[in-house]
Motif scaffolding. Sequence first.
Motif, PDB file in Angstrom:
ATOM      1  N   ARG A  44      66.101 -53.066  14.050  1.00  0.00           N
ATOM      2  CA  ARG A  44      65.479 -51.790  13.677  1.00  0.00           C
ATOM      3  C   ARG A  44      64.749 -51.860  12.343  1.00  0.00           C
ATOM      4  N   TYR A  45      65.089 -52.865  11.523  1.00  0.00           N
ATOM      5  CA  TYR A  45      64.449 -52.917  10.184  1.00  0.00           C
ATOM      6  C   TYR A  45      63.507 -54.099  10.044  1.00  0.00           C
ATOM      7  N   ARG A  46      63.298 -54.886  11.106  1.00  0.00           N
ATOM      8  CA  ARG A  46      62.482 -56.096  10.879  1.00  0.00           C
ATOM      9  C   ARG A  46      61.109 -55.994  11.495  1.00  0.00           C
ATOM     10  N   GLU A  47      60.671 -54.773  11.857  1.00  0.00           N
ATOM     11  CA  GLU A  47      59.311 -54.605  12.406  1.00  0.00           C
ATOM     12  C   GLU A  47      59.027 -55.651  13.476  1.00  0.00           C
ATOM     13  N   PRO A  48      59.758 -55.599  14.568  1.00  0.00           N
ATOM     14  CA  PRO A  48      59.615 -56.605  15.618  1.00  0.00           C
ATOM     15  C   PRO A  48      58.205 -56.623  16.211  1.00  0.00           C
ATOM     16  N   VAL A  49      57.766 -57.785  16.679  1.00  0.00           N
ATOM     17  CA  VAL A  49      56.457 -57.926  17.335  1.00  0.00           C
ATOM     18  C   VAL A  49      56.631 -57.511  18.791  1.00  0.00           C
ATOM     19  N   MET A  50      56.102 -56.353  19.126  1.00  0.00           N
ATOM     20  CA  MET A  50      56.277 -55.821  20.490  1.00  0.00           C
ATOM     21  C   MET A  50      54.913 -55.397  21.022  1.00  0.00           C
ATOM     22  N   ASP A  51      54.710 -55.545  22.323  1.00  0.00           N
ATOM     23  CA  ASP A  51      53.509 -54.944  22.938  1.00  0.00           C
ATOM     24  C   ASP A  51      53.873 -54.467  24.332  1.00  0.00           C
ATOM     25  N   GLU A  52      52.923 -54.007  25.072  1.00  0.00           N
ATOM     26  CA  GLU A  52      53.256 -53.372  26.365  1.00  0.00           C
ATOM     27  C   GLU A  52      53.792 -54.403  27.361  1.00  0.00           C
ATOM     28  N   ASN A  53      53.625 -55.693  27.068  1.00  0.00           N
ATOM     29  CA  ASN A  53      54.165 -56.714  27.987  1.00  0.00           C
ATOM     30  C   ASN A  53      55.563 -57.173  27.590  1.00  0.00           C
ATOM     31  N   THR A  54      56.095 -56.550  26.558  1.00  0.00           N
ATOM     32  CA  THR A  54      57.464 -56.893  26.129  1.00  0.00           C
ATOM     33  C   THR A  54      58.385 -55.732  26.486  1.00  0.00           C
ATOM     34  N   LEU A  55      59.466 -56.061  27.134  1.00  0.00           N
ATOM     35  CA  LEU A  55      60.461 -55.036  27.487  1.00  0.00           C
ATOM     36  C   LEU A  55      61.610 -55.151  26.500  1.00  0.00           C
ATOM     37  N   LEU A  56      62.056 -54.014  25.950  1.00  0.00           N
ATOM     38  CA  LEU A  56      63.284 -54.051  25.155  1.00  0.00           C
ATOM     39  C   LEU A  56      64.436 -53.628  26.059  1.00  0.00           C
ATOM     40  N   LEU A  57      65.495 -54.426  26.037  1.00  0.00           N
ATOM     41  CA  LEU A  57      66.712 -54.099  26.795  1.00  0.00           C
ATOM     42  C   LEU A  57      67.784 -53.762  25.769  1.00  0.00           C
ATOM     43  N   VAL A  58      68.235 -52.511  25.763  1.00  0.00           N
ATOM     44  CA  VAL A  58      69.329 -52.159  24.849  1.00  0.00           C
ATOM     45  C   VAL A  58      70.619 -52.101  25.665  1.00  0.00           C
ATOM     46  N   ILE A  59      71.698 -52.613  25.076  1.00  0.00           N
ATOM     47  CA  ILE A  59      72.988 -52.640  25.774  1.00  0.00           C
ATOM     48  C   ILE A  59      73.991 -51.884  24.919  1.00  0.00           C
ATOM     49  N   SER A  60      74.672 -50.909  25.509  1.00  0.00           N
ATOM     50  CA  SER A  60      75.648 -50.147  24.747  1.00  0.00           C
ATOM     51  C   SER A  60      76.684 -49.545  25.696  1.00  0.00           C
ATOM     52  N   GLN A  61      77.952 -49.721  25.370  1.00  0.00           N
ATOM     53  CA  GLN A  61      78.988 -49.108  26.214  1.00  0.00           C
ATOM     54  C   GLN A  61      78.899 -47.586  26.077  1.00  0.00           C
ATOM     55  N   SER A  62      78.924 -47.131  24.838  1.00  0.00           N
ATOM     56  CA  SER A  62      79.025 -45.686  24.590  1.00  0.00           C
ATOM     57  C   SER A  62      77.686 -44.964  24.764  1.00  0.00           C
ATOM     58  N   GLY A  63      76.592 -45.706  24.508  1.00  0.00           N
ATOM     59  CA  GLY A  63      75.280 -45.054  24.564  1.00  0.00           C
ATOM     60  C   GLY A  63      75.017 -44.198  23.334  1.00  0.00           C
ATOM     61  N   GLU A  64      75.898 -44.363  22.334  1.00  0.00           N
ATOM     62  CA  GLU A  64      75.769 -43.513  21.140  1.00  0.00           C
ATOM     63  C   GLU A  64      75.703 -44.311  19.849  1.00  0.00           C
ATOM     64  N   THR A  65      75.611 -45.634  19.951  1.00  0.00           N
ATOM     65  CA  THR A  65      75.631 -46.456  18.733  1.00  0.00           C
ATOM     66  C   THR A  65      74.320 -46.295  17.968  1.00  0.00           C
ATOM     67  N   ALA A  66      74.440 -45.849  16.730  1.00  0.00           N
ATOM     68  CA  ALA A  66      73.250 -45.439  15.960  1.00  0.00           C
ATOM     69  C   ALA A  66      72.204 -46.537  15.848  1.00  0.00           C
ATOM     70  N   ASP A  67      72.625 -47.769  15.518  1.00  0.00           N
ATOM     71  CA  ASP A  67      71.630 -48.845  15.336  1.00  0.00           C
ATOM     72  C   ASP A  67      70.892 -49.137  16.635  1.00  0.00           C
TER      73      ASP A  67
END
Length: 634
Positions: free
Chosen positions: A336-359
């Motif tokens: 969240r703080y490293r300004e990742p290189v992302m574009d429309e061809n990159t998918l971010l997959l977030v994994i969380s048990q609770s779905g509430e983890t702030a980071d």
Amino acid sequence: MCGIVGYVGNKQVVPLIIDGLRKLEYRGYDSAGIAVVNESHDLEIRRAEGKLRNLEEVIRLSPLDGTYGIGHTRWATHGRPTEENAHPHRDCSGRIVVVHNGIIENYLQLKEQLRKTDHQFVTETDTEIIAHLIEEYLKAERNFEKAVRRAMQDLKGIFALSIINADEPDMIIAVRQGPPVVIGLGDREFFVASDIPPILQHTRDVFFLGDGEMAIINKDAVRVTDFEANSVQPAIQRITWDPIMAEKGGFKHFMLKEIYEQPRSVRDTMQSRISLDTGRVFIDEMKNITEAEFKQFTSIKIAACGTSWHAGLAGKYMIEQLARVQVDVDYASEFRYREPVMDENTLLLVISQSGETADTIAALRETQQLGSKVLAICNVQGSMITREADGTILTHAGPEIGVASTKAFTAQMVALYLLGLYLGNLRGTLSAGEAKHHAQQLAELPVKLEHLLNESDDIEELSKEFFRATDFLYLGRGINFPVALEGALKLKEISYIHAEGYPAGEMKHGPNALIDERLPVMFINTREEGNRSSELRYEKTHSNIVEVKAREGIVISVLTEGDTMSATMSGHPSYRSFHFSFWLITSRCVVAAMSTNHATWQSQSPLSNKPTIDHRCFSVFAFSIAFPPMSLLK
Ligand code: BG6
């Protein structure tokens, strides 16, 4: 993390709230409190430092009753865990009370402002200012709901609140900005809680409040608005979990119960998502990601925290192998703080048990702001992450009450594997035959897990040999590396024994300095006959076992049934019918293959004075998680 319970209805509120708080003690238990309004609109508060039973004792000595009220079990952030800092907190008049889960970042500024209009504060908490802020706006608005809404607009930070004004009979206002708030819908009775278990035995009809929303609850109805008074239509859902699932089910600890729930959670997570005939995978919960987009993604980034991050790392091995798409894995708190290189061809997959983890939520929002799509693997439907992601693969592990994630981890693994198969099918990197083979192997997993979990007594015995250890090293190669990381994390989380996970190949680049006759080294060295890269990893890891033995180190190994080579190097080889045994060992401190100096270990151990077996044995024992089919990966 704190726990909130509220009730408006005809039942006696005190026992109901106390029972609900008991189900939320996993969220915090350093102090607790309750506020109840009785028939004559008198508001009474009882609070106590420490576990909930202390509050029960206070209530036994000084009973109170009523038909609506709020309660709280605390995990202190602002203000020491004392009786006066325990929630609920009230305003100058003592008529407005608040319970809070979260952190008010600007509470000091607001406190200064309120002091200027003669508000007196009696606690060190951030929460207390909320009651006074509402009191202040009530003077102007002459309307409780409006006063609450104005106060919410001043608060900065994260807050889940339940608020009562004794001058507004039979009304609770619940607010969400961050931590979860669940509203339970009964027959002329309504429930508020931080999670589902306190509500489940009363009703299955619930909805999650959204961020920036508030629910105005009285005996007859619930109304939801946002902080600008716009009406919101809640997404009511029927919870299929049975109340027992939310209770310990007869196990000594929730964590143990959840470990033994794995066969079901894995089965439910793959349920109706994979065809054994074709090997096709169906991931149907895609709000806003099309098959065409899944085909076109050129890279996938995974962001998560804790155990979910370890699942993500193992997911990299699975998805790259099955779908031949590049996968990078980040800690969400770094992403969240490293300004990742992302574009429309990159998918971010977030994994969380609770779905509430702030980071992890922040990583999701950051990515959407950069114009990329976000897919979530999550265990709590209606949680923030599932609400904001462009698509969700729900794991069906059921409520995970143990703080240290267990069944959700294996369910995440299965979800990652399903995603790898889905992408492999879609992108043509998997032949129909391969897909079918993987599907069948996956389908066998629940049975193998049951088999594994039924075999755990001998390991409990073994765990008693290691609960005095002060350090552990976990080593594995390939997908066994994230497994090693997770094993080490679990040992740390639940037994406070220092433990590190490393790629076995890295052992010679430093960690081997730690190895001596006192250090248990846990090797995950499974292999699949006839699978060249698996064999290669096995041989390499075997040579690491030899190196550790050469330094008198204690080798604990997880081996594939029938493996003799590494077994001879380990005092007590653990044979399991299949690869999945690693976790059984880790949790039960493994089938330690103590070197011949096992005896010396016993006698020389500085830890000869027996600490409480129950605590540490349980903690090193309690943890048997079978692991998804590493053998399924070449
Ligand atoms: C920590 C838990 O608070 O959060 C870990 O102790 C968990 O067990 C981590 O893995 C991440 O939580 P989640 O819900 O985002 O998977």
